[in-house]
Design a protein around this motif. Sequence first.
Motif, PDB file in Angstrom:
ATOM      1  N   ALA A  94       0.848  -1.203   0.000  1.00 51.50           N
ATOM      2  CA  ALA A  94       0.000   0.000   0.000  1.00 51.50           C
ATOM      3  C   ALA A  94       0.877   1.244   0.000  1.00 51.50           C
ATOM      4  N   VAL A  95       1.961   1.224   0.786  1.00 50.67           N
ATOM      5  CA  VAL A  95       2.755   2.459   0.908  1.00 50.67           C
ATOM      6  C   VAL A  95       3.473   2.794  -0.402  1.00 50.67           C
ATOM      7  N   LEU A  96       3.888   1.789  -1.170  1.00 50.05           N
ATOM      8  CA  LEU A  96       4.641   2.097  -2.402  1.00 50.05           C
ATOM      9  C   LEU A  96       3.772   2.850  -3.422  1.00 50.05           C
ATOM     10  N   PRO A  97       2.551   2.357  -3.735  1.00 55.64           N
ATOM     11  CA  PRO A  97       1.703   3.171  -4.620  1.00 55.64           C
ATOM     12  C   PRO A  97       1.358   4.525  -4.014  1.00 55.64           C
ATOM     13  N   MET A  98       1.299   4.605  -2.690  1.00 55.59           N
ATOM     14  CA  MET A  98       0.963   5.910  -2.070  1.00 55.59           C
ATOM     15  C   MET A  98       2.092   6.916  -2.281  1.00 55.59           C
ATOM     16  N   ILE A  99       3.331   6.432  -2.274  1.00 50.67           N
ATOM     17  CA  ILE A  99       4.447   7.353  -2.538  1.00 50.67           C
ATOM     18  C   ILE A  99       4.341   7.845  -3.985  1.00 50.67           C
ATOM     19  N   GLY A 100       4.003   6.921  -4.884  1.00 50.32           N
ATOM     20  CA  GLY A 100       3.776   7.327  -6.284  1.00 50.32           C
ATOM     21  C   GLY A 100       2.620   8.315  -6.380  1.00 50.32           C
ATOM     22  N   ALA A 101       1.547   8.078  -5.631  1.00 51.16           N
ATOM     23  CA  ALA A 101       0.361   8.963  -5.673  1.00 51.16           C
ATOM     24  C   ALA A 101       0.692  10.347  -5.128  1.00 51.16           C
ATOM     25  N   LYS A 160       1.060  20.747  -5.298  1.00 52.21           N
ATOM     26  CA  LYS A 160       1.243  21.750  -4.233  1.00 52.21           C
ATOM     27  C   LYS A 160       1.181  21.050  -2.881  1.00 52.21           C
ATOM     28  N   GLY A 161       1.902  21.575  -1.902  1.00 56.01           N
ATOM     29  CA  GLY A 161       1.745  21.126  -0.514  1.00 56.01           C
ATOM     30  C   GLY A 161       2.544  19.879  -0.178  1.00 56.01           C
ATOM     31  N   ARG A 162       2.370  19.419   1.049  1.00 53.84           N
ATOM     32  CA  ARG A 162       3.131  18.261   1.539  1.00 53.84           C
ATOM     33  C   ARG A 162       2.194  17.125   1.921  1.00 53.84           C
ATOM     34  N   THR A 163       2.500  15.952   1.441  1.00 51.95           N
ATOM     35  CA  THR A 163       1.731  14.753   1.803  1.00 51.95           C
ATOM     36  C   THR A 163       2.389  14.132   3.034  1.00 51.95           C
ATOM     37  N   VAL A 164       1.567  13.675   3.985  1.00 52.05           N
ATOM     38  CA  VAL A 164       2.102  12.989   5.163  1.00 52.05           C
ATOM     39  C   VAL A 164       1.547  11.568   5.186  1.00 52.05           C
ATOM     40  N   LEU A 165       2.438  10.595   5.181  1.00 51.18           N
ATOM     41  CA  LEU A 165       2.018   9.193   5.282  1.00 51.18           C
ATOM     42  C   LEU A 165       2.471   8.657   6.634  1.00 51.18           C
ATOM     43  N   ARG A 166       1.545   8.066   7.358  1.00 54.02           N
ATOM     44  CA  ARG A 166       1.862   7.512   8.680  1.00 54.02           C
ATOM     45  C   ARG A 166       1.812   5.987   8.640  1.00 54.02           C
ATOM     46  N   ASN A 167       2.363   5.371   9.684  1.00 56.38           N
ATOM     47  CA  ASN A 167       2.450   3.907   9.777  1.00 56.38           C
ATOM     48  C   ASN A 167       3.233   3.334   8.587  1.00 56.38           C
ATOM     49  N   VAL A 168       4.281   4.040   8.194  1.00 55.90           N
ATOM     50  CA  VAL A 168       5.120   3.621   7.068  1.00 55.90           C
ATOM     51  C   VAL A 168       6.080   2.519   7.542  1.00 55.90           C
ATOM     52  N   PRO A 169       6.114   1.377   6.864  1.00 56.99           N
ATOM     53  CA  PRO A 169       7.061   0.330   7.284  1.00 56.99           C
ATOM     54  C   PRO A 169       8.485   0.755   6.909  1.00 56.99           C
ATOM     55  N   ILE A 170       9.419   0.604   7.831  1.00 55.42           N
ATOM     56  CA  ILE A 170      10.803   1.008   7.537  1.00 55.42           C
ATOM     57  C   ILE A 170      11.497  -0.187   6.875  1.00 55.42           C
ATOM     58  N   ILE A 171      11.252  -0.338   5.602  1.00 54.13           N
ATOM     59  CA  ILE A 171      11.770  -1.472   4.825  1.00 54.13           C
ATOM     60  C   ILE A 171      12.634  -0.926   3.687  1.00 54.13           C
ATOM     61  N   GLU A 172      13.431  -1.793   3.090  1.00 51.85           N
ATOM     62  CA  GLU A 172      14.337  -1.332   2.015  1.00 51.85           C
ATOM     63  C   GLU A 172      13.551  -0.810   0.811  1.00 51.85           C
ATOM     64  N   ASP A 173      12.405  -1.411   0.496  1.00 47.14           N
ATOM     65  CA  ASP A 173      11.626  -0.913  -0.656  1.00 47.14           C
ATOM     66  C   ASP A 173      11.185   0.534  -0.439  1.00 47.14           C
ATOM     67  N   VAL A 174      10.886   0.894   0.812  1.00 50.36           N
ATOM     68  CA  VAL A 174      10.502   2.286   1.088  1.00 50.36           C
ATOM     69  C   VAL A 174      11.721   3.187   0.915  1.00 50.36           C
ATOM     70  N   ARG A 175      12.876   2.725   1.380  1.00 45.47           N
ATOM     71  CA  ARG A 175      14.101   3.544   1.189  1.00 45.47           C
ATOM     72  C   ARG A 175      14.365   3.751  -0.301  1.00 45.47           C
ATOM     73  N   ARG A 176      14.166   2.699  -1.103  1.00 42.22           N
ATOM     74  CA  ARG A 176      14.391   2.850  -2.564  1.00 42.22           C
ATOM     75  C   ARG A 176      13.355   3.809  -3.149  1.00 42.22           C
ATOM     76  N   ALA A 177      12.117   3.713  -2.675  1.00 44.87           N
ATOM     77  CA  ALA A 177      11.069   4.602  -3.206  1.00 44.87           C
ATOM     78  C   ALA A 177      11.387   6.055  -2.855  1.00 44.87           C
ATOM     79  N   VAL A 178      11.952   6.271  -1.656  1.00 44.14           N
ATOM     80  CA  VAL A 178      12.341   7.634  -1.264  1.00 44.14           C
ATOM     81  C   VAL A 178      13.452   8.118  -2.206  1.00 44.14           C
ATOM     82  N   GLU A 179      14.441   7.251  -2.459  1.00 44.76           N
ATOM     83  CA  GLU A 179      15.542   7.641  -3.365  1.00 44.76           C
ATOM     84  C   GLU A 179      15.004   7.969  -4.760  1.00 44.76           C
TER      85      GLU A 179
END
Length: 421
Positions: free
Chosen positions: A24-31, A37-56
């Motif tokens: 769920a979090v990976l498509p949300m980062i894409g979304a 405009k503005g800042r999106t805040v996502l909570r309950n984000v799993p601290i996993i390597e795929d999230v780190r790659r998505a951030v990069e």
Amino acid sequence: MVRYRVRGGNALRGTAFIQGAKNAVLPMIGAALLAAKGRTVLRNVPIIEDVRRAVELAESVGAYVELHESERTLVIDASRLTSAVLPAEIARRFRGSVLFTPALLHRLGEAIVEGVGGCNLGSRNLDFHYLGYKRLGAVVDEGETVIHVKASGLTGATLYLDTPSHTGTENLIMAASLAKGTTVIENAALEPEVLDVIDLLTKMGARIRGGGTGFITVEGVDELHAVEHTVMPDRLDAGVFAMASAITGGDLNLVGTGLDLGVVRYKLEQMGVEFAPQGAVLSVRCERTLRPINIITDTYPGFATDLQSPIMTVAALADGTSYIHERIFDGRFALAGELNKMGANVEVDGNRAVVRGRTPLTGTQVTAHDLRSGIALVLAGLAAEGETVIESGYLIDRGHAHLAARMRALGADITREISEH
Ligand SMILES: CC(=O)N[C@H]1[C@@H](OP(=O)(O)OP(=O)(O)OC[C@H]2O[C@@H](n3ccc(=O)[nH]c3=O)[C@H](O)[C@@H]2O)O[C@H](CO)[C@@H](O)[C@@H]1O
Ligand SMILES: C=C(OP(=O)(O)O)C(=O)O
């Protein structure tokens, strides 16, 4: 190199905190990149390597991203996107990179996809994604290694998926959300993670009907705005902890808002595992010899292919012969050979496996071939005699957050090691 070292024999007891859902979090980062405009805040984000790659990857296209690890929160400001290129060195490391295309297409008029990664599970086509973009008016140039998608504005259309692709549905909903007019997506995916993404997009201002019915209608809007959203719990992480409780004769309380294990729970119950919902907590224990099981993987609400490897480990520890039929991916039995090294008796024939239990498992050196075979080997290690060393642990870290620490807190003897080789 990351490796996990597990010494088996300890029952897992206590409270297991289920992470937010990777899928769920990976498509949300894409979304989030759709909001100009503005800042999106996502909570309950799993601290996993795929999230780190998505951030990069988000940073590489110009977004400003803060990952607050201890708060499990992402803050994403996509007001200045500067590059339409999804660079191979990041995009090839995770499947979720495919979910950045709609935002680049809408925001920059093109997306240059240098590669898409993800678990190696046999053929993993993207034709439904590209056919969908084309029907919405994009031009897709599929080169040997680079795919170039271009559009100066998309227009709604009727789309049909031959099979209900999970990321395909998410991508086409995102593409349709900012297209002109109405889009209908037939045979859309029903997965709860897709519904969570629809919830986020709806908060952002998208007009989407029919989530969960297989027949989705999207009325395009002019813009989407940045919002706050809490990611749903990861039902795959929960399934793994339920199985860890079952195979170690443990007693776990799973905590994760609105946790629903669906068919996985019923299959484990058939094997003799007891579930007891206690308000917001789901207790899992098993005090008897496990019974064998038949599993057929399917799209939601069927048995999730991502839990097929973990349940193969449970089947190896059950008293009798289990049958597993993998219907989603044509190469998802890499676990069998590794489990057999530990003493299991798994025979694979095409997309079917026969697991003859119960065979005592003995620790040895094994390799994770993909995320779920990796976590299935951790489960095997928890139930095995002696020490199991699981190589290629990065693949496990792609999808499970702080695994060793969370399992140690429950009594497991497990360590995560990093070495040069
Ligand atoms: C990041 C993410 O959410 N990953 C999940 C997602 O992957 P992903 O979205 O990649 O999986 P899909 O649902 O798209 O793929 C399922 C099957 O459909 C086929 N297919 C798919 C798209 C397409 O355009 N053409 C086509 O033929 C694939 O080759 C595969 O055999 O769903 C899978 C199936 O539940 C899960 O295992 C993954 O964990
Ligand atoms: C197949 C999986 O992931 P991905 O699609 O991200 O490769 C998985 O999570 O098991």
